[in-house]
Design an enzyme around this catalytic site. Structure first.
Site, PDB file in Angstrom:
ATOM      1  N   CYS A 197      -1.707  -3.817  -8.026  1.00  0.00           N
ATOM      2  CA  CYS A 197      -1.282  -2.478  -7.634  1.00  0.00           C
ATOM      3  C   CYS A 197      -1.405  -1.541  -8.827  1.00  0.00           C
ATOM      4  O   CYS A 197      -1.201  -1.952  -9.971  1.00  0.00           O
ATOM      5  CB  CYS A 197       0.177  -2.487  -7.180  1.00  0.00           C
ATOM      6  SG  CYS A 197       0.387  -2.861  -5.444  1.00  0.00           S
ATOM      7  N   CYS A 249      -0.806  -4.321  -2.312  1.00  0.00           N
ATOM      8  CA  CYS A 249      -2.171  -4.218  -2.833  1.00  0.00           C
ATOM      9  C   CYS A 249      -2.941  -5.529  -2.845  1.00  0.00           C
ATOM     10  O   CYS A 249      -4.140  -5.538  -3.069  1.00  0.00           O
ATOM     11  CB  CYS A 249      -2.140  -3.651  -4.249  1.00  0.00           C
ATOM     12  SG  CYS A 249      -1.207  -2.130  -4.363  1.00  0.00           S
ATOM     13  N   CYS A 253      -1.549   3.029  -3.427  1.00  0.00           N
ATOM     14  CA  CYS A 253      -2.359   1.843  -3.225  1.00  0.00           C
ATOM     15  C   CYS A 253      -3.656   2.090  -3.997  1.00  0.00           C
ATOM     16  O   CYS A 253      -3.765   3.067  -4.722  1.00  0.00           O
ATOM     17  CB  CYS A 253      -2.586   1.536  -1.750  1.00  0.00           C
ATOM     18  SG  CYS A 253      -3.311   2.869  -0.810  1.00  0.00           S
TER      19      CYS A 253
END
Length: 136
Positions: free
Chosen positions: A87, A83, A9
């Site tokens: 991401c 995310c 992440c």
């Protein structure tokens, strides 16, 4: 040889850290777990640390730290935690986005819910790897 799985992440401070800890706990016979992000935090989210300690008796403050993508080895599988924006990219043979909401700043119930979802998904991932359902 065991597969290498990266849970990624942006900040590598909460969901990905929880996934690394639970991957080591529930799937270490199937894959090696790593977590990383494009940015680091000085410490892992302390609510996540407390919840993982309470439920699974793992002290992430002792076993893990916030890491950048280039701090981990090459991996076979990348799991994006969800995310919302962009991401991070990490090369791999297989990639999934688990689309988990970030529990940071929310109640203990949200952290517990997130931990239980991650546990379920880690166990499922281990089964799929064992059963050769993921093409690597």
């Amino acid at each position: 040889m065991k597969k290498k799985v990266a849970f990624i992440c942006v900040h590598n401070s909460c969901r990905s850290q929880m996934a690394e800890a639970l991957g080591k706990l529930f799937a270490s016979e199937v894959f090696d777990s790593y977590s990383a992000g494009t940015e680091t935090k000085p410490e892992i989210n302390q609510d996540a640390v407390r919840i993982i300690k309470d439920i699974y008796d793992i002290d992430m403050n002792k076993t893990q730290k916030s890491k950048l993508l280039n701090d981990i080895p090459e991996v076979d599988i990348v799991i994006k935690m969800g995310c919302n924006v962009v991401c991070p990219f990490l090369p791999s043979k297989h990639e999934e986005d688990w689309g988990l909401d970030d529990p940071s700043g929310k109640s203990d119930e949200e952290f517990i819910k997130t931990a239980k979802i991650i546990e379920e998904k880690v166990k499922d991932l281990a089964e799929r790897i064992k059963n050769n359902e993921i093409k690597l």
